[in-house]
Design a protein around this motif. Sequence first.
Motif, PDB file in Angstrom:
ATOM      1  N   TRP A  44       0.823  -1.204   0.000  1.00 24.08           N
ATOM      2  CA  TRP A  44       0.000   0.000   0.000  1.00 24.08           C
ATOM      3  C   TRP A  44       0.860   1.258   0.000  1.00 24.08           C
ATOM      4  O   TRP A  44       0.605   2.204  -0.748  1.00 24.08           O
ATOM      5  N   SER A  45       1.896   1.299   0.824  1.00 24.00           N
ATOM      6  CA  SER A  45       2.698   2.516   0.980  1.00 24.00           C
ATOM      7  C   SER A  45       3.378   2.925  -0.315  1.00 24.00           C
ATOM      8  O   SER A  45       3.524   4.111  -0.613  1.00 24.00           O
ATOM      9  N   ALA A  46       3.814   1.942  -1.099  1.00 20.84           N
ATOM     10  CA  ALA A  46       4.495   2.273  -2.346  1.00 20.84           C
ATOM     11  C   ALA A  46       3.564   2.987  -3.313  1.00 20.84           C
ATOM     12  O   ALA A  46       4.006   3.793  -4.132  1.00 20.84           O
ATOM     13  N   GLY A  47       2.272   2.730  -3.216  1.00 22.86           N
ATOM     14  CA  GLY A  47       1.329   3.320  -4.149  1.00 22.86           C
ATOM     15  C   GLY A  47       0.917   4.732  -3.816  1.00 22.86           C
ATOM     16  O   GLY A  47       0.294   5.392  -4.649  1.00 22.86           O
ATOM     17  N   VAL A  48       1.215   5.217  -2.622  1.00 20.46           N
ATOM     18  CA  VAL A  48       0.788   6.571  -2.246  1.00 20.46           C
ATOM     19  C   VAL A  48       1.965   7.531  -2.097  1.00 20.46           C
ATOM     20  O   VAL A  48       1.770   8.698  -1.790  1.00 20.46           O
ATOM     21  N   ARG A  49       3.167   7.061  -2.313  1.00 22.29           N
ATOM     22  CA  ARG A  49       4.313   7.959  -2.200  1.00 22.29           C
ATOM     23  C   ARG A  49       4.266   8.983  -3.333  1.00 22.29           C
ATOM     24  O   ARG A  49       3.918   8.682  -4.474  1.00 22.29           O
ATOM     25  N   CYS A  50       4.633  10.217  -3.029  1.00 22.80           N
ATOM     26  CA  CYS A  50       4.579  11.285  -4.026  1.00 22.80           C
ATOM     27  C   CYS A  50       5.687  11.105  -5.060  1.00 22.80           C
ATOM     28  O   CYS A  50       6.580  10.271  -4.910  1.00 22.80           O
ATOM     29  N   ASP A  51       5.623  11.910  -6.125  1.00 23.89           N
ATOM     30  CA  ASP A  51       6.601  11.808  -7.211  1.00 23.89           C
ATOM     31  C   ASP A  51       7.843  12.660  -6.982  1.00 23.89           C
ATOM     32  O   ASP A  51       8.799  12.563  -7.755  1.00 23.89           O
ATOM     33  N   PHE A  52       7.842  13.502  -5.955  1.00 26.11           N
ATOM     34  CA  PHE A  52       8.990  14.374  -5.711  1.00 26.11           C
ATOM     35  C   PHE A  52      10.127  13.596  -5.049  1.00 26.11           C
ATOM     36  O   PHE A  52       9.899  12.690  -4.243  1.00 26.11           O
ATOM     37  N   ARG A  53      11.379  13.994  -5.382  1.00 30.70           N
ATOM     38  CA  ARG A  53      12.567  13.409  -4.753  1.00 30.70           C
ATOM     39  C   ARG A  53      13.580  14.524  -4.511  1.00 30.70           C
ATOM     40  O   ARG A  53      14.709  14.497  -5.001  1.00 30.70           O
ATOM     41  N   ALA A  54      13.163  15.507  -3.722  1.00 30.46           N
ATOM     42  CA  ALA A  54      14.018  16.682  -3.508  1.00 30.46           C
ATOM     43  C   ALA A  54      15.338  16.295  -2.865  1.00 30.46           C
ATOM     44  O   ALA A  54      16.374  16.918  -3.133  1.00 30.46           O
ATOM     45  N   GLY A  55      15.347  15.280  -1.995  1.00 27.23           N
ATOM     46  CA  GLY A  55      16.566  14.900  -1.294  1.00 27.23           C
ATOM     47  C   GLY A  55      17.287  13.716  -1.879  1.00 27.23           C
ATOM     48  O   GLY A  55      18.171  13.144  -1.216  1.00 27.23           O
ATOM     49  N   GLY A  56      16.918  13.324  -3.092  1.00 29.78           N
ATOM     50  CA  GLY A  56      17.564  12.154  -3.694  1.00 29.78           C
ATOM     51  C   GLY A  56      17.048  10.862  -3.070  1.00 29.78           C
ATOM     52  O   GLY A  56      16.070  10.839  -2.335  1.00 29.78           O
ATOM     53  N   ARG A  57      17.737   9.772  -3.352  1.00 27.52           N
ATOM     54  CA  ARG A  57      17.285   8.459  -2.896  1.00 27.52           C
ATOM     55  C   ARG A  57      18.145   7.884  -1.776  1.00 27.52           C
ATOM     56  O   ARG A  57      17.813   6.846  -1.210  1.00 27.52           O
ATOM     57  N   GLU A  58      19.214   8.530  -1.443  1.00 27.34           N
ATOM     58  CA  GLU A  58      20.117   7.983  -0.432  1.00 27.34           C
ATOM     59  C   GLU A  58      19.956   8.749   0.879  1.00 27.34           C
ATOM     60  O   GLU A  58      20.104   9.969   0.935  1.00 27.34           O
ATOM     61  N   GLY A  75      17.559  11.982   1.239  1.00 28.11           N
ATOM     62  CA  GLY A  75      16.600  10.892   1.192  1.00 28.11           C
ATOM     63  C   GLY A  75      15.163  11.345   1.318  1.00 28.11           C
ATOM     64  O   GLY A  75      14.249  10.528   1.179  1.00 28.11           O
ATOM     65  N   GLY A  76      14.938  12.627   1.582  1.00 28.53           N
ATOM     66  CA  GLY A  76      13.587  13.145   1.745  1.00 28.53           C
ATOM     67  C   GLY A  76      12.910  13.410   0.411  1.00 28.53           C
ATOM     68  O   GLY A  76      13.572  13.605  -0.611  1.00 28.53           O
ATOM     69  N   ASP A  77      11.605  13.445   0.417  1.00 25.49           N
ATOM     70  CA  ASP A  77      10.841  13.653  -0.812  1.00 25.49           C
ATOM     71  C   ASP A  77      10.583  15.120  -1.105  1.00 25.49           C
ATOM     72  O   ASP A  77      10.570  15.532  -2.262  1.00 25.49           O
ATOM     73  N   VAL A  78      10.330  15.923  -0.073  1.00 26.61           N
ATOM     74  CA  VAL A  78      10.041  17.346  -0.270  1.00 26.61           C
ATOM     75  C   VAL A  78      10.895  18.155   0.704  1.00 26.61           C
ATOM     76  O   VAL A  78      11.348  17.642   1.731  1.00 26.61           O
ATOM     77  N   PRO A  79      11.128  19.442   0.407  1.00 27.79           N
ATOM     78  CA  PRO A  79      11.906  20.279   1.326  1.00 27.79           C
ATOM     79  C   PRO A  79      11.159  20.497   2.639  1.00 27.79           C
ATOM     80  O   PRO A  79       9.960  20.247   2.763  1.00 27.79           O
ATOM     81  N   VAL A  80      11.898  21.024   3.633  1.00 26.29           N
ATOM     82  CA  VAL A  80      11.316  21.332   4.934  1.00 26.29           C
ATOM     83  C   VAL A  80      11.745  22.738   5.344  1.00 26.29           C
ATOM     84  O   VAL A  80      12.745  23.274   4.856  1.00 26.29           O
ATOM     85  N   VAL A  81      10.964  23.320   6.246  1.00 20.92           N
ATOM     86  CA  VAL A  81      11.304  24.610   6.844  1.00 20.92           C
ATOM     87  C   VAL A  81      11.806  24.344   8.251  1.00 20.92           C
ATOM     88  O   VAL A  81      11.162  23.622   9.032  1.00 20.92           O
ATOM     89  N   ILE A  82      12.981  24.915   8.589  1.00 21.67           N
ATOM     90  CA  ILE A  82      13.578  24.717   9.907  1.00 21.67           C
ATOM     91  C   ILE A  82      13.921  26.076  10.510  1.00 21.67           C
ATOM     92  O   ILE A  82      14.057  27.069   9.803  1.00 21.67           O
ATOM     93  N   ARG A  83      14.053  26.109  11.831  1.00 18.05           N
ATOM     94  CA  ARG A  83      14.320  27.369  12.533  1.00 18.05           C
ATOM     95  C   ARG A  83      15.518  27.189  13.450  1.00 18.05           C
ATOM     96  O   ARG A  83      15.538  26.250  14.268  1.00 18.05           O
ATOM     97  N   PRO A  84      16.538  28.066  13.356  1.00 16.45           N
ATOM     98  CA  PRO A  84      17.718  27.926  14.224  1.00 16.45           C
ATOM     99  C   PRO A  84      17.350  28.033  15.697  1.00 16.45           C
ATOM    100  O   PRO A  84      16.476  28.811  16.089  1.00 16.45           O
ATOM    101  N   CYS A  85      18.014  27.234  16.544  1.00 15.38           N
ATOM    102  CA  CYS A  85      17.726  27.204  17.977  1.00 15.38           C
ATOM    103  C   CYS A  85      18.892  27.714  18.820  1.00 15.38           C
ATOM    104  O   CYS A  85      18.862  27.582  20.042  1.00 15.38           O
TER     105      CYS A  85
END
Length: 600
Positions: free
Chosen positions: A450-464, A548-558
């Motif tokens: 099931w999981s393989a069928g709902v993964r998005c098409d983006f590969r912003a972080g590559g596959r590794e 390895g991530g699919d889409v970018p993320v927003v982060i905040r310095p701590c």
Amino acid sequence: MVSVSPRLKDCLEDDEQDSVDPRFVFGFRSVSLDSSGYEQYEQDDHRPWSAGGDPTANRKKQRLRQSSQRLEQLETFQYRTCADGNLFRLFELYPGVGGRPVEGRLSFEHSNRVERDYTCLSYCWGDIVERPVDIVCDGFKLPVTSNLLAALQCLRKPKSSFYIWCDQLCINQADLNECSRQVAIMHDIFSQAKDVIVWLGEEDDKSGKLCEYARKMRRGEDSPKQTLKRILTPRQLQDAIQKLLQRPWFQRVWTIPEVANARFTIVQIGNDQLSWDNFVRLIKDVPLPPAGGFDKQAALLGNPRQRIAILSQMSASQKAGLRHTDITQLLILGKASKASFDLDYVYAFYGLTWLRTFPDYQMPTEVLYAEIIQYYVNSIRWDASYSNVHDLSEDRRTHQLMSVLYSAGALHQHYTLPSWIPDWTFGWHLAPIWCRASSNIVTASGKDEWSAGVRCDFRAGGRECGEFDVLPGPFGMHKLRVSLIIFDTITITSETTPASTPGAEVNSAMQPDPTMRYGRAFLRTAKGYIGLATPGIEAGDDVAVLLGGDVPVVIRPCGNHDPDTRAYKLLCETFLLDEGVMHGDIVRETWPLAEDVVFL
């Protein structure tokens, strides 16, 4: 020939002259169209006594009132014993019909050596947890919810009793220790039941017609299309299914293991029944009607159709003797559900998964949420048996790890948790970017297809995947070390659509659809990218891609907690209106700039 009563003589010759045959006496089962002269024989409902026989409606109402009064006079039921160890209670549901009080008694059964056949009830308590109505249990008055009373009245048999398990009766909800013990054996209770009845509620919104449609669709009768259209038109069918999927049962977290662990599942709506397989086939074969704007039943993760798809795969997995291992599915279902206790969002999956923490309803919620995610991350990373059970590839292992982060974020938390720990109580309220909300019903295999069928098409972080390690933290709130590339900074945020970057070439296929835009804030970065993210982002927040991530993320310095490692808070996923970024150009071009940071 005249038919005479067997209770009287057939011959009248020996009768006294003065005697009168009672068969000819007024009122002896006489029939007349004229009501005059019947006044002395009339009852409360003004019908001749001679026309009676069955109890009148008024007498029925009177008996019901008397039963209700007797029920009110009973003492309230008290649990005098504790269901501990491997013991659990069963409720023997006595026969009855109509609106008569529901009666029964409780007895114990042993989960290791079950001796009696019983049925489990999967139902919804309702939005109001008060128990306004009563049943009779062991001769005492036991308050229950209105939905449970309706289910028991519908399920009981007219002439024989049977055993049923339902949490409201068979578990002392006021005893947290007993609740913990019963959750620990919930898998055994449901997997050994003769069947599980899914009670969706009373008949309404053409649900009866819908069940008839499903049954005839299954039979494959001659000219089935014409036969089915006479029952419900295509539009009526779609509307009936949509309204059925809006019922509260599809939002309750405990219904997930109850169906997944069942040997055989029956769906009941009022007095109509369907097998679970027939119900799934109906949902699968009838497409969603086109809807304008933002449609929660299609756009949000864990929507009813997607829920049914995951349940079908889970059920196949359990029947194959495989423990469930996909944290992606658990997060999608858990965050799309409702529960009376926040701990239930995790404990509901205890019998389905590799969870080894014994249920404890006195544990702080934050500690449980942190422990379960840390356990899954470590299992995915280091436990070979975890992935071997379902033949998980490295690509799927990476997707499960990333789904943890995309389900988390400081902007998606009610509890005070590390930003990389998902808050199971924070429901999905935005259309996902990192995966699809489609159903993808797969029923043939217990594998995690099931999981393989709902993964998005983006590969912003590559596959590794890079670093993804849990580090010790105070009070069990551990940190997470990840590998990422910080490539830009947000300069402007807006609730309205910003103007496009001058001279930028935008692929029309990359344009975000209205569903993705719904509820999100717009942003512009220092390098001129335009994107979407959760409201709450600020100027100065960084945009990064996880290896390895699919889409970018927003982060905040701590701030600099460790001189050797920079610390950030994970805020949310983001979509940038740039095909190169979303499909991995940043990683391919700036791989040497990847660094390890810590999410707090």
